[in-house]
Design a protein around this motif. Structure first.
Motif, PDB file in Angstrom:
ATOM      1  N   PRO A 161     -19.519  20.779 -14.045  1.00 17.90           N
ATOM      2  CA  PRO A 161     -18.653  19.645 -14.360  1.00 17.90           C
ATOM      3  C   PRO A 161     -17.329  20.133 -14.931  1.00 17.90           C
ATOM      4  N   VAL A 162     -16.205  19.510 -14.481  1.00 15.92           N
ATOM      5  CA  VAL A 162     -14.888  19.888 -15.001  1.00 15.92           C
ATOM      6  C   VAL A 162     -14.084  18.632 -15.238  1.00 15.92           C
ATOM      7  N   LEU A 163     -12.951  18.823 -15.892  1.00 19.20           N
ATOM      8  CA  LEU A 163     -12.021  17.731 -16.109  1.00 19.20           C
ATOM      9  C   LEU A 163     -10.735  18.086 -15.367  1.00 19.20           C
ATOM     10  N   VAL A 164     -10.205  17.137 -14.586  1.00 23.24           N
ATOM     11  CA  VAL A 164      -8.946  17.361 -13.868  1.00 23.24           C
ATOM     12  C   VAL A 164      -7.916  16.405 -14.435  1.00 23.24           C
ATOM     13  N   GLY A 165      -6.704  16.922 -14.663  1.00 22.36           N
ATOM     14  CA  GLY A 165      -5.682  16.031 -15.195  1.00 22.36           C
ATOM     15  C   GLY A 165      -4.311  16.423 -14.706  1.00 22.36           C
ATOM     16  N   TRP A 166      -3.370  15.511 -14.733  1.00 20.03           N
ATOM     17  CA  TRP A 166      -1.981  15.839 -14.378  1.00 20.03           C
ATOM     18  C   TRP A 166      -1.000  14.900 -15.029  1.00 20.03           C
ATOM     19  N   ARG A 167       0.243  15.349 -15.081  1.00 16.55           N
ATOM     20  CA  ARG A 167       1.290  14.575 -15.732  1.00 16.55           C
ATOM     21  C   ARG A 167       1.896  13.570 -14.756  1.00 16.55           C
ATOM     22  N   ASP A 168       2.591  12.595 -15.312  1.00 20.07           N
ATOM     23  CA  ASP A 168       3.215  11.560 -14.479  1.00 20.07           C
ATOM     24  C   ASP A 168       4.243  12.147 -13.509  1.00 20.07           C
ATOM     25  N   GLU A 169       4.953  13.204 -13.953  1.00 16.39           N
ATOM     26  CA  GLU A 169       5.994  13.788 -13.084  1.00 16.39           C
ATOM     27  C   GLU A 169       5.414  14.310 -11.775  1.00 16.39           C
ATOM     28  N   ALA A 170       4.114  14.609 -11.769  1.00 19.86           N
ATOM     29  CA  ALA A 170       3.502  15.154 -10.559  1.00 19.86           C
ATOM     30  C   ALA A 170       3.248  14.081  -9.518  1.00 19.86           C
ATOM     31  N   ASN A 171       3.316  12.813  -9.914  1.00 23.44           N
ATOM     32  CA  ASN A 171       2.989  11.731  -8.988  1.00 23.44           C
ATOM     33  C   ASN A 171       4.172  11.405  -8.079  1.00 23.44           C
ATOM     34  N   LEU A 172       4.046  11.756  -6.772  1.00 25.46           N
ATOM     35  CA  LEU A 172       5.080  11.438  -5.797  1.00 25.46           C
ATOM     36  C   LEU A 172       4.598  10.207  -5.043  1.00 25.46           C
ATOM     37  N   VAL A 173       5.280   9.095  -5.263  1.00 27.26           N
ATOM     38  CA  VAL A 173       4.842   7.848  -4.634  1.00 27.26           C
ATOM     39  C   VAL A 173       5.520   7.717  -3.273  1.00 27.26           C
ATOM     40  N   LEU A 174       4.705   7.735  -2.229  1.00 30.87           N
ATOM     41  CA  LEU A 174       5.225   7.715  -0.858  1.00 30.87           C
ATOM     42  C   LEU A 174       4.967   6.355  -0.234  1.00 30.87           C
ATOM     43  N   VAL A 175       6.032   5.768   0.288  1.00 32.79           N
ATOM     44  CA  VAL A 175       5.911   4.423   0.850  1.00 32.79           C
ATOM     45  C   VAL A 175       5.548   4.493   2.333  1.00 32.79           C
ATOM     46  N   ALA A 176       5.984   5.552   3.008  1.00 34.55           N
ATOM     47  CA  ALA A 176       5.692   5.664   4.446  1.00 34.55           C
ATOM     48  C   ALA A 176       4.808   6.867   4.735  1.00 34.55           C
TER      49      ALA A 176
ATOM     50  N   GLU B 172       0.848  -1.188   0.000  1.00 35.74           N
ATOM     51  CA  GLU B 172       0.000   0.000   0.000  1.00 35.74           C
ATOM     52  C   GLU B 172       0.884   1.238   0.000  1.00 35.74           C
ATOM     53  N   VAL B 173       0.605   2.154  -0.889  1.00 34.07           N
ATOM     54  CA  VAL B 173       1.385   3.389  -0.973  1.00 34.07           C
ATOM     55  C   VAL B 173       0.434   4.578  -1.034  1.00 34.07           C
ATOM     56  N   THR B 174       1.033   5.764  -0.904  1.00 32.36           N
ATOM     57  CA  THR B 174       0.254   6.981  -1.054  1.00 32.36           C
ATOM     58  C   THR B 174       0.858   7.771  -2.202  1.00 32.36           C
TER      59      THR B 174
END
Ligand SMILES: Nc1ncnc2c1ncn2[C@@H]1O[C@H](COP(=O)(O)OP(=O)(O)O)[C@@H](O)[C@H]1O
Ligand SMILES: [Mg+2]
Lengths: 309, 374
Positions: B359-374, B284-286
């Motif tokens: 109604p809106v559309l939300v989007g983001w790039r992969d670089e924005a994803n910070l995968v946190l393990v703890a 499980e990650v955040t």
């Protein structure tokens, strides 16, 4: 509650206020009229108390030329001075020492200090008298023995005198000094001493340059209060004073037995002046210190409210 | 950083008060001339750490080194370190000049020399000519400067500052932040600065160490901490984040690259920010995404395909707030509520006519994803 009764209460409000104010006024009259009368009659030009015949300083002149009264006044000043000096030194040192012991031990000693203040003067008088009698009864034979053995002639005999009055006065005035200094120490910003260490001052220099100046108001106040308490003590002095060396209150009491003269009023007024001067000085010292600390209210002078942080 | 000499080092320092552990196995190395901040919520052990450097507390375990020398057993008054206390601790019975000259006098610097250096220090903090004033007559900001001058006049190896701006109002605090930073640059002394204000730490520091419950969470430059927080706590403490619960699909330790599923099986790509972390597949990650990284557009925006980024989710505006320089949108989506911020710059700006319920559309790039393990 009906509207009518509420209205009646509203109207009663100002009356309640008035009654309370009148009551307070009466209390203060009751407290201060007798003292005011003593001062008033001390300026009496006439020769009898209770009969005002113009204003004069005649009785002050009379009192100041009364050899016995002045002797007693001098005794009181001497006793007051030494009491203040000794009580302040010992009390301050004791307060500083108490700051360094574990809180539980400190609480016990704090309680003992308060008790020493509350103990009735008559108990201190009796207790110190018994102590001195026993002490002298034990020491004097030894002195006698030593002097005789060494062939020094007549041995000295230690007895009651002004020094015993000072000792008894120090006993309870020291407690007052301790409470004042302890309160100040407890209220002192610990970061001030740390700032001093941080700025390269050794513990001794920190004590001299920071702690002591911070304590000065409490020490001055303690000295003045010790003097004041000593100066107007009658009960304790009566027990432990030596023969023929009365303090002023003792002298006043013995003269009153011969009848109240206007001279007594003059002396009492002078005592009052000395006492008030000392207390006003204490107040001023504390006001100045409170201003420095950035507080608006002066530190509580009442000994009972002195508390520990 | 490691090539330069360290002015202060803590090696495995632990501090216990009775059974309570205030600081636990702390390791930091503070390079000469750095503006170094200890950041963390109240009670996390910042002041205790500072007090161990100053010499007011002794570590229960571990070692403190100042200018390379172990200082165990060296009392505070023999350490060439000065402190600006939280409530300044100016001596009330001395005027400003005597306060500032206090440290000099302890070293036997007196008279003319003392006066000259005191004047210099007062000029440095822009209090020239106020030497004869009583400290309690000064404003909070001025007292703060006196405390600063009193410390700096001694040219310490390290200057310790414990939330020195905490008692000042916001406007003055902002001014003093810039001034302190400039001052540090000018005198070149190592500053160790304690604060619980993340914005303060970010704007002033060269290096920030984030603490929590007596433990170091992460240290690095403000940019590193903001862009690559190693755990949820750091990501949440510095700036805002959208936190998305997810499950790790795969992780390449060499690059940090990771694939994660979030929500109802939505696959996204990002990077595991903690270089030490070795999470196994299925863990499980955040995933943290900063609000300003979110793109928002109208639900019918034809250009969305090109500009929105790889991850897109439809939603409905719950709240739109005008923040002056920014607009904030709270948007209900299948992934939960997302917070997005748009800069009100020219060409950017608010989405005209988009308000609550739209109604809106939300989007983001992969670089924005910070995968946190703890
Ligand atoms: N002298 C002390 N005795 C007992 N506990 C202490 C003492 N000093 C600090 N603490 C505890 O250590 C923890 C960290 O305190 P502190 O370093 O002052 O935190 P911070 O400065 O980050 O707010 C707190 O929980 C505090 O209660
Ligand atoms: Mg703190």
């Amino acid at each position: 509650m009906t509207a009518a009764s509420r209205a009646a209460l509203d109207r009663a409000g100002p009356w309640v206020d008035r009654v309370f104010r009148a009551h307070a006024t009466l209390i203060y009259l009751f407290l201060y009229v007798p003292i005011g009368l003593v001062v008033l009659f001390s300026f009496n030009a006439g020769g009898h108390t209770g009969e005002l015949r113009g204003v004069s300083l005649r009785w002050y002149d009379y009192a100041l030329n009364d050899r016995f009264a002045m002797g007693a006044l001098q005794n009181s000043f001497v006793v007051g001075f030494w009491t203040a000096l000794i009580a302040t030194s010992l009390g301050t040192l004791a307060a500083l020492a108490l700051q360094r012991v574990p809180p539980r031990v400190r609480a016990i000693f704090d309680a003992l200090t308060y008790i020493a203040i509350i103990i009735p003067g008559i108990v201190i008088g009796i207790a110190t008298l018994i102590f001195f009698v026993n002490l002298f009864g034990w020491v004097n034979p030894w002195l006698d023995y030593v002097w005789t053995a060494a062939g020094l002639g007549a041995p000295p005999v230690i007895g009651k005198g002004l020094h015993t009055v000072v000792a008894a006065h120090v006993l309870f005035t020291m407690a007052i000094v301790m409470v004042l200094v302890r309160t100040r120490l407890a209220g002192m910003d610990r970061s001030l001493t740390e700032a001093s260490f941080d700025l390269f001052a050794t513990p001794l220099r920190t004590f001299v340059q920071v702690t002591l100046p911070q304590l000065r108001p409490a020490i001055v106040a303690g000295a003045l209060l010790a003097f004041t308490f000593s100066f107007d003590d009658f009960v304790i002095a009566t027990f432990v004073a030596g023969p023929g060396q009365p303090t002023l209150p003792m002298y006043i009491f013995s003269s009153i037995r011969r009848g109240i003269t206007p001279e007594i009023n003059a002396i009492a007024s002078m005592v009052l002046a000395v006492t008030i001067t000392a207390l006003v000085t204490v107040g001023l010292v504390y006001r100045r210190q409170a201003r420095q600390a950035g507080e608006t209210a002066a530190e509580p002078l009442a000994l009972g409210i002195a508390e520990d942080a | 950083m490691s090539e330069r000499a360290a002015d202060v080092e803590l090696v495995d320092v632990t501090k216990r008060f009775g059974r309570f552990v205030a600081v636990e196995r702390m390791n930091v190395s503070i390079a000469r001339g750095t503006f170094y901040s200890l950041l963390g919520p109240s009670g996390c052990g910042k002041t205790t750490t500072l007090r161990m450097i100053a010499g007011f507390e002794q570590p229960s375990e571990g070692e403190v080194l100042i200018a390379g020398q172990p200082v165990a057993g060296v009392p505070a008054y023999r350490r060439n370190v000065n402190t600006v206390f939280q409530h300044y601790a100016l001596f009330p019975h001395m005027d400003v000049a005597r306060n500032v000259g206090y440290g000099l006098r302890q070293h036997g610097v007196k008279g003319e020399e003392e006066r000259r250096r005191v004047d210099e220090a007062l000029a440095l903090v822009r209090l020239g000519g106020l030497g004869a004033r009583r400290t309690w007559e000064l404003s909070g900001g001025q007292q703060q400067r006196v405390a600063l001058a009193r410390a700096l006049v001694n040219h310490p190896t390290v200057l310790l500052l414990d939330e020195p701006l905490g008692a000042l109002d916001l406007k003055l605090r902002k001014e003093m932040q810039l001034e302190l930073k400039a001052l540090q640059h000018q005198v070149g002394i190592t500053f160790v600065y304690v604060t619980h204000d993340q914005e303060e730490a970010i704007t002033m520091s060269d290096v920030v160490v984030v603490m929590r419950d007596g433990r170091v969470q992460q240290q690095g430059s403000p940019q590193e901490l903001y862009e690559r927080p190693v755990n949820r706590f750091v990501a949440g403490f510095l700036g805002l984040s959208n936190f998305l619960a997810g499950r790790l699909v795969e992780h390449h330790p060499a690059t940090g690259g990771a694939a994660v599923t979030i929500g109802e099986g939505m696959a996204i790509h990002g990077r595991v920010t903690d270089p030490e972390a070795r999470p196994s597949a299925g863990a499980e990650v955040t995933v943290a995404v900063r609000p300003e990284r979110l793109w928002i557009g109208r639900a019918d925006d034809a250009a969305a395909e090109r500009t929105a980024g790889a991850t897109r989710v439809a939603g409905r505006v719950r709240q739109a707030t005008y923040l002056g320089d920014q607009n904030e949108y709270r948007i209900e989506t299948a992934l939960g509520e997302l917070v997005a911020r748009r800069q009100n710059s020219e060409g950017g700006g608010a989405l005209p006519g988009v308000g609550p319920g739209d109604p809106v559309l939300v989007g983001w790039r992969d670089e924005a994803n910070l995968v946190l393990v703890a």
